[in-house]
Design a protein around this motif. Structure first.
Motif, PDB file in Angstrom:
ATOM      1  N   VAL A  88      45.266  45.179  35.306  1.00 38.60           N
ATOM      2  CA  VAL A  88      45.006  44.483  36.577  1.00 38.60           C
ATOM      3  C   VAL A  88      44.886  45.487  37.722  1.00 38.60           C
ATOM      4  O   VAL A  88      43.970  45.425  38.543  1.00 38.60           O
ATOM      5  N   HIS A  89      45.795  46.453  37.743  1.00 40.31           N
ATOM      6  CA  HIS A  89      45.747  47.409  38.845  1.00 40.31           C
ATOM      7  C   HIS A  89      44.579  48.381  38.722  1.00 40.31           C
ATOM      8  O   HIS A  89      44.074  48.876  39.713  1.00 40.31           O
ATOM      9  N   ARG A  90      44.107  48.605  37.493  1.00 35.64           N
ATOM     10  CA  ARG A  90      42.967  49.517  37.313  1.00 35.64           C
ATOM     11  C   ARG A  90      41.651  48.836  37.691  1.00 35.64           C
ATOM     12  O   ARG A  90      40.855  49.397  38.441  1.00 35.64           O
ATOM     13  N   ILE A  91      41.449  47.604  37.210  1.00 37.41           N
ATOM     14  CA  ILE A  91      40.123  46.992  37.430  1.00 37.41           C
ATOM     15  C   ILE A  91      40.129  46.015  38.600  1.00 37.41           C
ATOM     16  O   ILE A  91      39.083  45.542  39.014  1.00 37.41           O
ATOM     17  N   GLY A  92      41.292  45.718  39.149  1.00 32.65           N
ATOM     18  CA  GLY A  92      41.337  44.803  40.289  1.00 32.65           C
ATOM     19  C   GLY A  92      41.290  43.347  39.848  1.00 32.65           C
ATOM     20  O   GLY A  92      41.123  43.032  38.656  1.00 32.65           O
ATOM     21  N   ALA A  93      41.444  42.462  40.805  1.00 29.04           N
ATOM     22  CA  ALA A  93      41.589  41.040  40.483  1.00 29.04           C
ATOM     23  C   ALA A  93      40.245  40.352  40.219  1.00 29.04           C
ATOM     24  O   ALA A  93      40.195  39.293  39.589  1.00 29.04           O
ATOM     25  N   ASP A  94      39.159  40.933  40.691  1.00 32.36           N
ATOM     26  CA  ASP A  94      37.880  40.216  40.629  1.00 32.36           C
ATOM     27  C   ASP A  94      37.461  39.751  39.238  1.00 32.36           C
ATOM     28  O   ASP A  94      37.079  38.591  39.079  1.00 32.36           O
TER      29      ASP A  94
END
Ligand code: SF4
Lengths: 561, 174
Positions: free
Chosen positions: A535-541
Motif C-alpha cells: 500500500v505504501h509503495r503503490i499508493g491507495a489509487d
C-alpha cells in the motif's frame, strides 16, 4: 509480577468500602444520577444496552493465574459465562447487576483485582508491551515504571475530574508495541549518552474523533523526575484543557491549539517549581518495585530443543501454529506463546469461564503462573520451555485457544460495537465474523500474510481502526449502519493513520470489499512484501480503482488531472 | 445558615458570597459591611478591600492563583469556586496555592461541593468545605465527615501528605 504490600491492599479495600457506601446511598436516593455517574465510572461501571458493564483493570496487561481463575468465577457466577478482553488491558463483563457490583468488587479485591479508574475523566490504566521482560529487542523493562505510574495515578486527588479521560503508555523496546504515540502521554524508555535511564516523552496523541500522533515534549527526562514531569503535564491540562465541548476536551486539542512549544513552555514553567520536590522518585523505591520484575527461575537449556523441532516436522498444524503464535525469547530454549482469542465465529477478545480456567492452568503448568493480555485482545504466556510447546498446543487447541492466526487478517481487533455499546453507530462483531468466514481457508490466510484489520463501531475508535492496515469504521447514515474503510494505517515505530478509500458500504458488502483489497495487494505485491508495504509503495489509487471502478467523484477528479 | 466543615468539624458559617450583577464594574461594586467573599476581579480592582480584614477573594477555575501570590502572606481566607462538581480545575488551583505559593490561611471550597469529593478536596489543601445550603441534612453531614478519611495512606504527596507513600513508610516487597 508486582506483589501488593499491606498499603496497596488497604487502599483497594478502602475503595471497595467507599463504593459500597456510595452504591447504598444511590439506591437510597441520597445520590442523584448525575452525582453517582462519575463515581460508578471511576469504579468501571457503565450503563450499557443490556445491563451495567463492569470494566476491570489489568494493570499494564499482567495477570497471575489465580486472578484469571477469579475472572472465570465472576463470569460463571455473576455473568453469562464469558468476559471480553479490550484493546487497553481491561476485562469487561456485560451482564452483571448494579446491586451486585460492590460484592463483585470485594471478591476481586481478595486477589488484588479492581476496577479503579477504568472509566471516567481521570488517569486510566497504564498500558505497555505484552512482551515486556522477555522481548529480544527490549532496552529497558517497562513494567517497574508502569507500576510506579499505577501507584502515582491511583486516587490522585488533583486529577480525578479532568476535562476528559487520560491514557498513558510506556515502551522500552526497539519496536513500539504499546502504540505510545496514540496516547495522551507516551513514554519511551531510553538511556542518554552517560548511560542513565530516562524518558523521551510524547504528549497529545490519540485516536477517536480527531486522530493525532503525539508530539515530543521532552527528549530526555531523567527517571527520578518522571512523576513530577507527568504531574506538570496533567496540571496544565487540568487547568487549561477545554471543558465546554466533550469532543474537544482531550489533551491533544489543547496541545494543537497552543502549539507544542507553548504547551511545553507552560509545563516546564510549572515543573520548575515541583521538580526535585517530594514526589521525586528514589533509588530505594525503584529498587523495591523492580525487585518484583526480576527474571523467573529459568533453566539452562539448549538453544533449540530437538523434540520441538521434530514435532514441527511431524505435525503440519503444529508447525502452522508455531509459525504464527510462537515468538522468540531472550533466554535459550524458551519461547513466548500467543493464545488466540480470534477463532472464527467467536467475537474477538471474548473468552468463556472454562477458557479462563484453562488459561490459568496453562500458565501454572508452563509459564510460571503468569499471563499477559495484548492490546490486540489475545493472551500471552511469556515464558514457556520449547520442549513444552507441543503439549501446551494440544491443550490450548482442545480449548479453542490455538487458532494459528496471530498477525493475520482474521486476528482482527474489534470493539464490542452496536451489540453491546450504547455509543455505537453500527455493529462491529458481525462484520468481524463475516470477514473471518470469508478468509477461513488457512492456506489462503497464510499466503496473504501479515495484515492487521481493525474495526470500531463508532469514531471513538476503541477498535483502533485508524492504525489498522485496513480499518473499518461503523458510521450512521440516516439511521442506517454503514461502514467506512481506510487503508495504510499502522502501529509501531512508523505509526501512521490510514486514509479513507471512499464512500462507505452496507454491511453485506464489506467482505467483498476486503477481498477486493486483498486481491489487489496479491496482484501487485513483490516477493515477500506485506500488504501494508505494498500500500505504501503503490499508493491507495489502485485499491480505490479496484473497489469503486470509475464510480467515485474523487477518482474521476484524479483521472481528469 | 450555611454550614462549613472545618478541621473535621461542622460549624455555622457567617461569610457571604458577593455575586455582582452581569456587566457590573468591578471597580465600583459596593461591598457592604460584614464578611464577604468577592470575585477576584473585584478584589483586584478595589485594593482598599484588602485592608478591611473581613473581605476575601474568590477564585474561579479560569483565574490564575499567581495573581494573589504577593498577598497570600497576609490573607486569612481564599475561596475557590466549583461551578459543577465535575469541573476539577479547583483542585489544581488549591495545589498551586498550597504547594507552590505556600499559602497557609483558610482555603475554602464553595459551590457544588459534595461529600464524595471531600477526600480529594482536603488532600489538595482545602481545609474548609462548604456544601450548597440545604444540600445535606445535619445527620448526612455528620456521616459525611467519615469520607474525609476514605483513604488512610494514599500513594501521593499532596497538601495533607507532604511526602508520597514511598517516603512516608519503609515499604518492603510483600
Ligand atoms: S468504538 Fe464506539 S462502538 Fe466501539 S466500543 Fe468504542 S464507543 Fe463503543
Amino acid at each position: 509480577m508486582y506483589r501488593y504490600d499491606d498499603y496497596d491492599q488497604q487502599l483497594v479495600d478502602e475503595r471497595v468500602a467507599q463504593f459500597t457506601d456510595q452504591t447504598r446511598r444511590y439506591f437510597a436516593g441520597e445520590l442523584t444520577e448525575e452525582e453517582f455517574l462519575p463515581l460508578r465510572l471511576q469504579n468501571g461501571i457503565y450503563i450499557q444496552r443490556h445491563a451495567p458493564m463492569l470494566r476491570l483493570a489489568i494493570p499494564y496487561g499482567n495477570l497471575r493465574a489465580d486472578q484469571v481463575r477469579m475472572y472465570g468465577h465472576i463470569a460463571r457466577t455473576y455473568d453469562r459465562g464469558y468476559g471480553h478482553f479490550t484493546t487497553r488491558h481491561n476485562m469487561q463483563f456485560n451482564w452483571c447487576e448494579l446491586e451486585k457490583m460492590p460484592e463483585i468488587l470485594a471478591k476481586l479485591a481478595t486477589v488484588q483485582l479492581h476496577a479503579i479508574q477504568t472509566s471516567g475523566n481521570c488517569i486510566r490504566n497504564t498500558s505497555t508491551d505484552p512482551f515486556a521482560g522477555v522481548a529480544e529487542d527490549e532496552r529497558i523493562d517497562p513494567r517497574p515504571w508502569c507500576e510506579l505510574i499505577r501507584q502515582w495515578s491511583t486516587f490522585h486527588p488533583e486529577f480525578a475530574y479532568l476535562p476528559r479521560k487520560f491514557k498513558i503508555a510506556v515502551n522500552g523496546a526497539e519496536e513500539d508495541r504499546a502504540v505510545i504515540r496514540c496516547h495522551d502521554i507516551g513514554l519511551e524508555l531510553i538511556k542518554n549518552d552517560a548511560g542513565e535511564t530516562g524518558f523521551r516523552i510524547f504528549v497529545g496523541g490519540g485516536l477517536g474523533r480527531t486522530p493525532i500522533i503525539g508530539e515530543e515534549i521532552a527528549s530526555f527526562v531523567p527517571w527520578q523526575h518522571l512523576l513530577t514531569y507527568c504531574e506538570s503535564i496533567l496540571r496544565v491540562y487540568n487547568r487549561f484543557g477545554r471543558r465546554d465541548n466533550k469532543f474537544k476536551a482531550r489533551i491533544k486539542i489543547i496541545v494543537k491549539s497552543l502549539g507544542i512549544d507553548e504547551f511545553r513552555r507552560r509545563v516546564e514553567a510549572d515543573w520548575a517549581h515541583f521538580k526535585d520536590g517530594p514526589s521525586t522518585l528514589t533509588q530505594q523505591e525503584l529498587d523495591r518495585v523492580a525487585a518484583c520484575f526480576v527474571d523467573p527461575d529459568y533453566k539452562t537449556l539448549p538453544k533449540t530443543d530437538a523434540g520441538y523441532v521434530q514435532a514441527q516436522a511431524d505435525s503440519k498444524p503444529f508447525a502452522a501454529w508455531v509459525k504464527r503464535n510462537v515468538r522468540g525469547h531472550k533466554r535459550p530454549g524458551y519461547a513466548s506463546v500467543v493464545l488466540s482469542l480470534k477463532k472464527t465465529g467467536v467475537p474477538p477478545g471474548d473468552v468463556t469461564d472454562a477458557q479462563l480456567d484453562l488459561i490459568a492452568d496453562l500458565a501454572d503448568r508452563y509459564s510460571f503462573g503468569e499471563v499477559r493480555i495484548t492490546h490486540e485482545q489475545n493472551v500471552v504466556l511469556a515464558d514457556v520451555e520449547q520442549s513444552a510447546l507441543f503439549a501446551l498446543w494440544e491443550q490450548a487447541r482442545a480449548g479453542g485457544l490455538a487458532t494459528p492466526n496471530i498477525g493475520l487478517l482474521t486476528d482482527m481487533i474489534c470493539c464490542p460495537g452496536g451489540d453491546f455499546c450504547s455509543l455505537a453507530n453500527a455493529k462491529s462483531i458481525p462484520i468481524a465474523e463475516a470477514v473471518q468466514r470469508r478468509f477461513d481457508d488457512l492456506d489462503y490466510l497464510h499466503d496473504i500474510g501479515e495484515l492487521e484489520l481493525n474495526i470500531s463501531g463508532c469514531m471513538n475508535a476503541c477498535g483502533h481502526h485508524h492504525v489498522g492496515h485496513i480499518g473499518i469504521l461503523g458510521v450512521d447514515k440516516n439511521g442506517e449502519e454503514w461502514y467506512q474503510i481506510t487503508i495504510g494505517g499502522r502501529q509501531g515505530n512508523l505509526t501512521h493513520l490510514g486514509k479513507v478509500i471512499g464512500p462507505s458500504f452496507a454491511a453485506a458488502d464489506v467482505p467483498d470489499v476486503i477481498e477486493t483489497l486483498v486481491n489487489t495487494y496479491v496482484a501487485h505485491r513483490h516477493e515477500g512484501e506485506r500488504f501494508i508495504d505494498t500500500v505504501h509503495r503503490i499508493g491507495a489509487d489502485p485499491f480505490k480503482q479496484a473497489v469503486y471502478g470509475d464510480k467515485t467523484p474523487a477518482q474521476r477528479k484524479v483521472a481528469n488531472g | 445558615m450555611a454550614k462549613l466543615i472545618k478541621n473535621q468539624q461542622i460549624l455555622d458559617d457567617t461569610w457571604q458570597v458577593l455575586t455582582p450583577e452581569d456587566g457590573a464594574d468591578a471597580a465600583t461594586v459596593a461591598v457592604p459591611a460584614g464578611q464577604w467573599i468577592v470575585p477576584l476581579a473585584v478584589w483586584q480592582a478595589q485594593p482598599a478591600l484588602a485592608a478591611r480584614g473581613d473581605v476575601a477573594p474568590l477564585l474561579e477555575g479560569a483565574d490564575d492563583p499567581a495573581d494573589l501570590a504577593d498577598q497570600l502572606g497576609t490573607l486569612s481566607l481564599v475561596a475557590v469556586n466549583f461551578p459543577r462538581f465535575a469541573d476539577g480545575r479547583g483542585y489544581s488551583i488549591a495545589t498551586l496555592l498550597r504547594s507552590r505559593y505556600g499559602y497557609t490561611g483558610e482555603l475554602r471550597a464553595i459551590g457544588d461541593v459534595l461529600r464524595d469529593q471531600f477526600n480529594y478536596f482536603t488532600r489538595c489543601g482545602f481545609d474548609a468545605l462548604q456544601p450548597p445550603v440545604d444540600k445535606y441534612t445535619d445527620a448526612q453531614l455528620g456521616a459525611a465527615l467519615a469520607s474525609l478519611k476514605d483513604f488512610t495512606d494514599p500513594y501521593q504527596a499532596s497538601a495533607t501528605f507532604r511526602d508520597p507513600l514511598f517516603r512516608r513508610h519503609a515499604r518492603h516487597a510483600a
